[in-house]
Design a protein around this motif. Sequence first.
Motif, PDB file in Angstrom:
ATOM      1  N   CYS A   1      86.517  19.665  48.560  1.00  0.00           N
ATOM      2  CA  CYS A   1      87.346  19.994  49.711  1.00  0.00           C
ATOM      3  C   CYS A   1      88.173  18.773  50.115  1.00  0.00           C
ATOM      4  O   CYS A   1      87.656  17.661  50.158  1.00  0.00           O
ATOM      5  N   THR A   2      89.445  19.016  50.420  1.00  0.00           N
ATOM      6  CA  THR A   2      90.303  17.945  50.907  1.00  0.00           C
ATOM      7  C   THR A   2      90.061  17.750  52.396  1.00  0.00           C
ATOM      8  O   THR A   2      89.442  18.591  53.054  1.00  0.00           O
ATOM      9  N   ARG A   3      90.595  16.684  52.909  1.00  0.00           N
ATOM     10  CA  ARG A   3      90.461  16.407  54.341  1.00  0.00           C
ATOM     11  C   ARG A   3      91.104  17.516  55.178  1.00  0.00           C
ATOM     12  O   ARG A   3      90.663  17.806  56.282  1.00  0.00           O
ATOM     13  N   ARG A   4      92.132  18.170  54.638  1.00  0.00           N
ATOM     14  CA  ARG A   4      92.807  19.264  55.357  1.00  0.00           C
ATOM     15  C   ARG A   4      91.981  20.544  55.360  1.00  0.00           C
ATOM     16  O   ARG A   4      92.327  21.511  56.027  1.00  0.00           O
ATOM     17  N   GLY A   5      90.917  20.601  54.567  1.00  0.00           N
ATOM     18  CA  GLY A   5      90.068  21.788  54.540  1.00  0.00           C
ATOM     19  C   GLY A   5      90.319  22.721  53.385  1.00  0.00           C
ATOM     20  O   GLY A   5      89.732  23.794  53.317  1.00  0.00           O
ATOM     21  N   ASP A   6      91.202  22.336  52.457  1.00  0.00           N
ATOM     22  CA  ASP A   6      91.422  23.139  51.262  1.00  0.00           C
ATOM     23  C   ASP A   6      90.282  22.883  50.286  1.00  0.00           C
ATOM     24  O   ASP A   6      90.033  21.736  49.921  1.00  0.00           O
ATOM     25  N   CYS A   7      89.587  23.952  49.870  1.00  0.00           N
ATOM     26  CA  CYS A   7      88.430  23.812  48.985  1.00  0.00           C
ATOM     27  C   CYS A   7      88.641  24.611  47.702  1.00  0.00           C
ATOM     28  O   CYS A   7      89.248  25.685  47.725  1.00  0.00           O
ATOM     29  N   GLU A   8      88.113  24.076  46.604  1.00  0.00           N
ATOM     30  CA  GLU A   8      88.161  24.812  45.340  1.00  0.00           C
ATOM     31  C   GLU A   8      86.984  24.407  44.460  1.00  0.00           C
ATOM     32  O   GLU A   8      86.463  23.303  44.568  1.00  0.00           O
ATOM     33  N   ARG A   9      86.590  25.365  43.612  1.00  0.00           N
ATOM     34  CA  ARG A   9      85.511  25.093  42.669  1.00  0.00           C
ATOM     35  C   ARG A   9      85.920  23.948  41.764  1.00  0.00           C
ATOM     36  O   ARG A   9      87.091  23.778  41.448  1.00  0.00           O
ATOM     37  N   SER A  10      84.923  23.177  41.325  1.00  0.00           N
ATOM     38  CA  SER A  10      85.187  22.032  40.485  1.00  0.00           C
ATOM     39  C   SER A  10      84.074  21.882  39.459  1.00  0.00           C
ATOM     40  O   SER A  10      83.252  22.788  39.306  1.00  0.00           O
ATOM     41  N   THR A  11      84.063  20.764  38.789  1.00  0.00           N
ATOM     42  CA  THR A  11      83.003  20.438  37.832  1.00  0.00           C
ATOM     43  C   THR A  11      82.390  19.107  38.220  1.00  0.00           C
ATOM     44  O   THR A  11      82.992  18.332  38.975  1.00  0.00           O
ATOM     45  N   THR A  12      81.229  18.828  37.677  1.00  0.00           N
ATOM     46  CA  THR A  12      80.597  17.531  37.952  1.00  0.00           C
ATOM     47  C   THR A  12      81.465  16.395  37.423  1.00  0.00           C
ATOM     48  O   THR A  12      81.555  15.345  38.060  1.00  0.00           O
ATOM     49  N   GLU A  13      82.114  16.611  36.287  1.00  0.00           N
ATOM     50  CA  GLU A  13      82.968  15.569  35.715  1.00  0.00           C
ATOM     51  C   GLU A  13      84.148  15.263  36.635  1.00  0.00           C
ATOM     52  O   GLU A  13      84.441  14.095  36.926  1.00  0.00           O
ATOM     53  N   ASP A  14      84.846  16.320  37.085  1.00  0.00           N
ATOM     54  CA  ASP A  14      86.008  16.114  37.953  1.00  0.00           C
ATOM     55  C   ASP A  14      85.615  15.506  39.296  1.00  0.00           C
ATOM     56  O   ASP A  14      86.356  14.704  39.860  1.00  0.00           O
ATOM     57  N   ALA A  15      84.455  15.885  39.815  1.00  0.00           N
ATOM     58  CA  ALA A  15      83.990  15.360  41.102  1.00  0.00           C
ATOM     59  C   ALA A  15      83.323  13.992  40.963  1.00  0.00           C
ATOM     60  O   ALA A  15      82.993  13.364  41.962  1.00  0.00           O
TER      61      ALA A  15
ATOM     62  N   MET B   1      74.023   6.180  51.209  1.00  0.00           N
ATOM     63  CA  MET B   1      75.438   5.833  51.116  1.00  0.00           C
ATOM     64  C   MET B   1      75.606   4.738  50.078  1.00  0.00           C
ATOM     65  O   MET B   1      74.721   3.923  49.861  1.00  0.00           O
ATOM     66  N   GLN B   2      76.772   4.800  49.423  1.00  0.00           N
ATOM     67  CA  GLN B   2      77.081   3.818  48.393  1.00  0.00           C
ATOM     68  C   GLN B   2      78.536   3.985  47.979  1.00  0.00           C
ATOM     69  O   GLN B   2      79.054   5.104  47.923  1.00  0.00           O
ATOM     70  N   ASN B   3      79.192   2.876  47.662  1.00  0.00           N
ATOM     71  CA  ASN B   3      80.562   2.891  47.143  1.00  0.00           C
ATOM     72  C   ASN B   3      81.501   3.746  47.982  1.00  0.00           C
ATOM     73  O   ASN B   3      82.222   4.589  47.478  1.00  0.00           O
ATOM     74  N   GLU B   4      81.498   3.519  49.277  1.00  0.00           N
ATOM     75  CA  GLU B   4      82.391   4.213  50.207  1.00  0.00           C
ATOM     76  C   GLU B   4      82.187   5.722  50.240  1.00  0.00           C
ATOM     77  O   GLU B   4      83.096   6.494  50.548  1.00  0.00           O
ATOM     78  N   ARG B   5      80.990   6.157  49.854  1.00  0.00           N
ATOM     79  CA  ARG B   5      80.599   7.574  49.946  1.00  0.00           C
ATOM     80  C   ARG B   5      79.305   7.651  50.737  1.00  0.00           C
ATOM     81  O   ARG B   5      78.451   6.780  50.647  1.00  0.00           O
TER      82      ARG B   5
ATOM     83  N   THR C   1      75.824  17.370  50.132  1.00  0.00           N
ATOM     84  CA  THR C   1      77.216  17.041  50.374  1.00  0.00           C
ATOM     85  C   THR C   1      77.436  15.560  50.104  1.00  0.00           C
ATOM     86  O   THR C   1      76.532  14.739  50.290  1.00  0.00           O
ATOM     87  N   VAL C   2      78.633  15.260  49.645  1.00  0.00           N
ATOM     88  CA  VAL C   2      79.067  13.885  49.459  1.00  0.00           C
ATOM     89  C   VAL C   2      80.357  13.750  50.243  1.00  0.00           C
ATOM     90  O   VAL C   2      81.311  14.492  50.005  1.00  0.00           O
ATOM     91  N   GLY C   3      80.378  12.828  51.203  1.00  0.00           N
ATOM     92  CA  GLY C   3      81.562  12.635  52.020  1.00  0.00           C
ATOM     93  C   GLY C   3      82.325  11.396  51.598  1.00  0.00           C
ATOM     94  O   GLY C   3      81.734  10.350  51.322  1.00  0.00           O
ATOM     95  N   GLU C   4      83.644  11.537  51.532  1.00  0.00           N
ATOM     96  CA  GLU C   4      84.544  10.433  51.201  1.00  0.00           C
ATOM     97  C   GLU C   4      85.636  10.396  52.256  1.00  0.00           C
ATOM     98  O   GLU C   4      85.772  11.330  53.044  1.00  0.00           O
ATOM     99  N   ASP C   5      86.463   9.361  52.245  1.00  0.00           N
ATOM    100  CA  ASP C   5      87.518   9.283  53.252  1.00  0.00           C
ATOM    101  C   ASP C   5      88.590  10.350  53.064  1.00  0.00           C
ATOM    102  O   ASP C   5      89.290  10.703  54.008  1.00  0.00           O
ATOM    103  N   ASP C   6      88.718  10.911  51.866  1.00  0.00           N
ATOM    104  CA  ASP C   6      89.755  11.921  51.642  1.00  0.00           C
ATOM    105  C   ASP C   6      89.220  13.343  51.492  1.00  0.00           C
ATOM    106  O   ASP C   6      89.958  14.253  51.139  1.00  0.00           O
ATOM    107  N   GLY C   7      87.933  13.552  51.742  1.00  0.00           N
ATOM    108  CA  GLY C   7      87.380  14.901  51.648  1.00  0.00           C
ATOM    109  C   GLY C   7      85.886  14.898  51.420  1.00  0.00           C
ATOM    110  O   GLY C   7      85.201  13.924  51.720  1.00  0.00           O
ATOM    111  N   ALA C   8      85.403  16.007  50.879  1.00  0.00           N
ATOM    112  CA  ALA C   8      83.968  16.159  50.673  1.00  0.00           C
ATOM    113  C   ALA C   8      83.695  16.958  49.400  1.00  0.00           C
ATOM    114  O   ALA C   8      84.542  17.715  48.934  1.00  0.00           O
TER     115      ALA C   8
END
Length: 134
Positions: free
Chosen positions: A42-56, A97-101, A117-124
Motif C-alpha cells: 500500500c502506498t501512503r495515499r492508500g492505494d493497495c495492490e497484491r504483490s510478491t515477496t520479491e517485489d516487497a 524495527m530495522q533499516n527504517e522499517r 505489517t511492515v511500515g515504511e515512510d512511503d507506505g506499508a
Amino acid sequence: MRALFATTAALVVLAALPGNAPAAPLDGSVPMLCAVNSVVECTRRGDCERSTTEDAEVPAFVRIDVGKKLLISVDGSRTSPITTVQRNNGRLMLQGMQNERVWGAVINEQNGQMAATVGEDDGAIILNATCIAP
C-alpha cells in the motif's frame, strides 16, 4: 462384522503411532517457521495492490526465535531483532524495527495463522503467513 472389527482395530493402532503426537506449541517457547501466503503493498495515499515477496523485499520464509529475539530468513542472510513480545488470549504478538522499517505480527497460537505489517515512510506491506513449530 469381522471387517468392522479389523477397521476399528487399525484405526486405534494408527491413532497410537508417534506420528500423531501433538504438534509443538506456537506460543514462542520453541522456534517457528513461517511461510508467507500473500503480500499486499500500500502506498501512503492508500492505494493497495497484491504483490510478491520479491517485489516487497521480504523473505518468503522466516524463522521466528522468540528466545533469541530474532526473525531470521531461512537462508540466514537477513535478520531482524524482536523488540517486544506479548501473549494475550491465545495470540503471540511481536514487534520490531530495522533499516527504517517498523514491523508487527500477530500469530494465532492454535492454528499458526499470522498477520503482519511492515511500515515504511512511503507506505506499508501487509503479509499473511502460516507458521509451524517443527
